[in-house]
Design a protein around this motif. Structure first.
Motif, PDB file in Angstrom:
ATOM      1  N   GLU A 109       0.830  -1.198   0.000  1.00 13.51           N
ATOM      2  CA  GLU A 109       0.000   0.000   0.000  1.00 13.51           C
ATOM      3  C   GLU A 109       0.869   1.254   0.000  1.00 13.51           C
ATOM      4  OE1 GLU A 109      -2.302   0.937   3.470  1.00 13.51           O
ATOM      5  OE2 GLU A 109      -0.727   0.332   4.869  1.00 13.51           O
TER       6      GLU A 109
ATOM      7  N   TYR B 276      -0.682  11.719   1.893  1.00  9.60           N
ATOM      8  CA  TYR B 276      -0.527  10.626   2.853  1.00  9.60           C
ATOM      9  C   TYR B 276      -1.780   9.762   2.864  1.00  9.60           C
ATOM     10  CZ  TYR B 276       3.150  13.678   4.597  1.00  9.60           C
ATOM     11  OH  TYR B 276       4.268  14.476   4.693  1.00  9.60           O
ATOM     12  N   THR B 277      -1.591   8.493   3.118  1.00 11.25           N
ATOM     13  CA  THR B 277      -2.741   7.647   3.345  1.00 11.25           C
ATOM     14  C   THR B 277      -3.356   8.016   4.695  1.00 11.25           C
ATOM     15  OG1 THR B 277      -3.521   5.362   3.250  1.00 11.25           O
ATOM     16  CG2 THR B 277      -1.527   5.762   4.513  1.00 11.25           C
ATOM     17  N   THR B 278      -4.645   7.816   4.807  1.00 14.19           N
ATOM     18  CA  THR B 278      -5.381   8.312   5.973  1.00 14.19           C
ATOM     19  C   THR B 278      -4.799   7.812   7.294  1.00 14.19           C
ATOM     20  OG1 THR B 278      -7.405   8.449   4.671  1.00 14.19           O
ATOM     21  CG2 THR B 278      -7.646   8.383   7.072  1.00 14.19           C
ATOM     22  N   SER B 279      -4.374   6.569   7.336  1.00 14.04           N
ATOM     23  CA  SER B 279      -3.948   5.976   8.599  1.00 14.04           C
ATOM     24  C   SER B 279      -2.662   6.575   9.159  1.00 14.04           C
ATOM     25  CB  SER B 279      -3.771   4.465   8.434  1.00 14.04           C
ATOM     26  OG  SER B 279      -2.755   4.179   7.508  1.00 14.04           O
ATOM     27  N   VAL B 280      -1.904   7.323   8.362  1.00 15.19           N
ATOM     28  CA  VAL B 280      -0.647   7.885   8.851  1.00 15.19           C
ATOM     29  C   VAL B 280      -0.669   9.410   8.904  1.00 15.19           C
ATOM     30  CG1 VAL B 280       0.574   5.909   7.882  1.00 15.19           C
ATOM     31  CG2 VAL B 280       0.589   8.083   6.642  1.00 15.19           C
ATOM     32  N   LYS B 281      -1.733  10.025   8.455  1.00 12.45           N
ATOM     33  CA  LYS B 281      -1.816  11.488   8.472  1.00 12.45           C
ATOM     34  C   LYS B 281      -1.644  12.018   9.888  1.00 12.45           C
ATOM     35  CE  LYS B 281      -4.595  12.386   4.362  1.00 12.45           C
ATOM     36  NZ  LYS B 281      -5.906  12.843   3.830  1.00 12.45           N
TER      37      LYS B 281
ATOM     38  N   ARG C 198       0.975  11.744  11.626  1.00 12.18           N
ATOM     39  CA  ARG C 198       2.034  10.997  12.317  1.00 12.18           C
ATOM     40  C   ARG C 198       3.302  10.879  11.459  1.00 12.18           C
ATOM     41  NH1 ARG C 198       1.401   5.748  13.473  1.00 12.18           N
ATOM     42  NH2 ARG C 198      -0.030   5.316  11.737  1.00 12.18           N
TER      43      ARG C 198
ATOM     44  N   LYS D 166       2.521   2.671  15.641  1.00 14.56           N
ATOM     45  CA  LYS D 166       1.560   1.701  16.148  1.00 14.56           C
ATOM     46  C   LYS D 166       1.944   0.304  15.647  1.00 14.56           C
ATOM     47  CE  LYS D 166      -2.140   5.139  15.618  1.00 14.56           C
ATOM     48  NZ  LYS D 166      -3.465   5.416  14.993  1.00 14.56           N
TER      49      LYS D 166
ATOM     50  N   GLU E  11       0.270  -1.709  14.030  1.00 11.20           N
ATOM     51  CA  GLU E  11      -0.218  -1.902  12.658  1.00 11.20           C
ATOM     52  C   GLU E  11       0.643  -1.214  11.612  1.00 11.20           C
ATOM     53  OE1 GLU E  11      -1.954  -0.828  15.339  1.00 11.20           O
ATOM     54  OE2 GLU E  11      -3.413   0.743  14.760  1.00 11.20           O
ATOM     55  N   ASP E  12       1.638  -0.445  12.038  1.00 12.68           N
ATOM     56  CA  ASP E  12       2.602   0.136  11.097  1.00 12.68           C
ATOM     57  C   ASP E  12       3.705  -0.857  10.746  1.00 12.68           C
ATOM     58  OD1 ASP E  12       2.312   3.201  12.936  1.00 12.68           O
ATOM     59  OD2 ASP E  12       1.398   2.725  11.001  1.00 12.68           O
TER      60      ASP E  12
END
Length: 117
Positions: free
Chosen positions: A46, A60-65, A67, A87, A89-90
């Motif tokens: 991804e 940025y993809t939403t999950s890392v915005k 950070r 996290k 999940e990273d």
């Protein structure tokens, strides 16, 4: 021919930080759009972050915005990915990708990031 080498991965506790580097050799990044991708075990690769060829726009993809931050040096030989508040999940192998005019497409070998206590 552009060659990409990632570094900076490792093991970090949740909430910690890492800075990944993608260094170009054989040529500079001039004119290339650069992206960071990641692939976790059993999942598809991804896109995480990208910066356009002029270094003016980032995405940025939403999950890392909020950070992660992508940046490049003035010489356009190294692109960085600053990762904060990591996290579990990273956790993934992170890859650097350089694209020029949708014709030239180069990938690095990847660097492992593991977020675990």
């Amino acid at each position: 021919q552009l060659r990409l080498v990632e570094s900076g991965g490792g093991l970090v506790q949740p909430g910690g930080s890492l800075r990944l580097s993608c260094k170009a050799s054989g040529s500079a990044f001039e004119g290339y759009s650069i992206g960071w991708f990641r692939q976790a075990p059993g999942k598809e690769r991804e896109g995480v972050a990208c910066i356009n060829s002029r270094g003016q726009r980032t995405n940025y993809t939403t999950s890392v915005k909020g950070r992660f931050t992508i940046s490049e040096d003035n010489a356009k030989t190294t692109v960085y990915l600053q990762m904060n508040r990591l996290k579990p999940e990273d956790t993934a192998v992170y890859y650097c990708n350089a694209v020029l005019a949708s014709v030239y497409d180069y990938w690095g070998q990847g660097t492992q990031v593991t977020v675990s206590s």
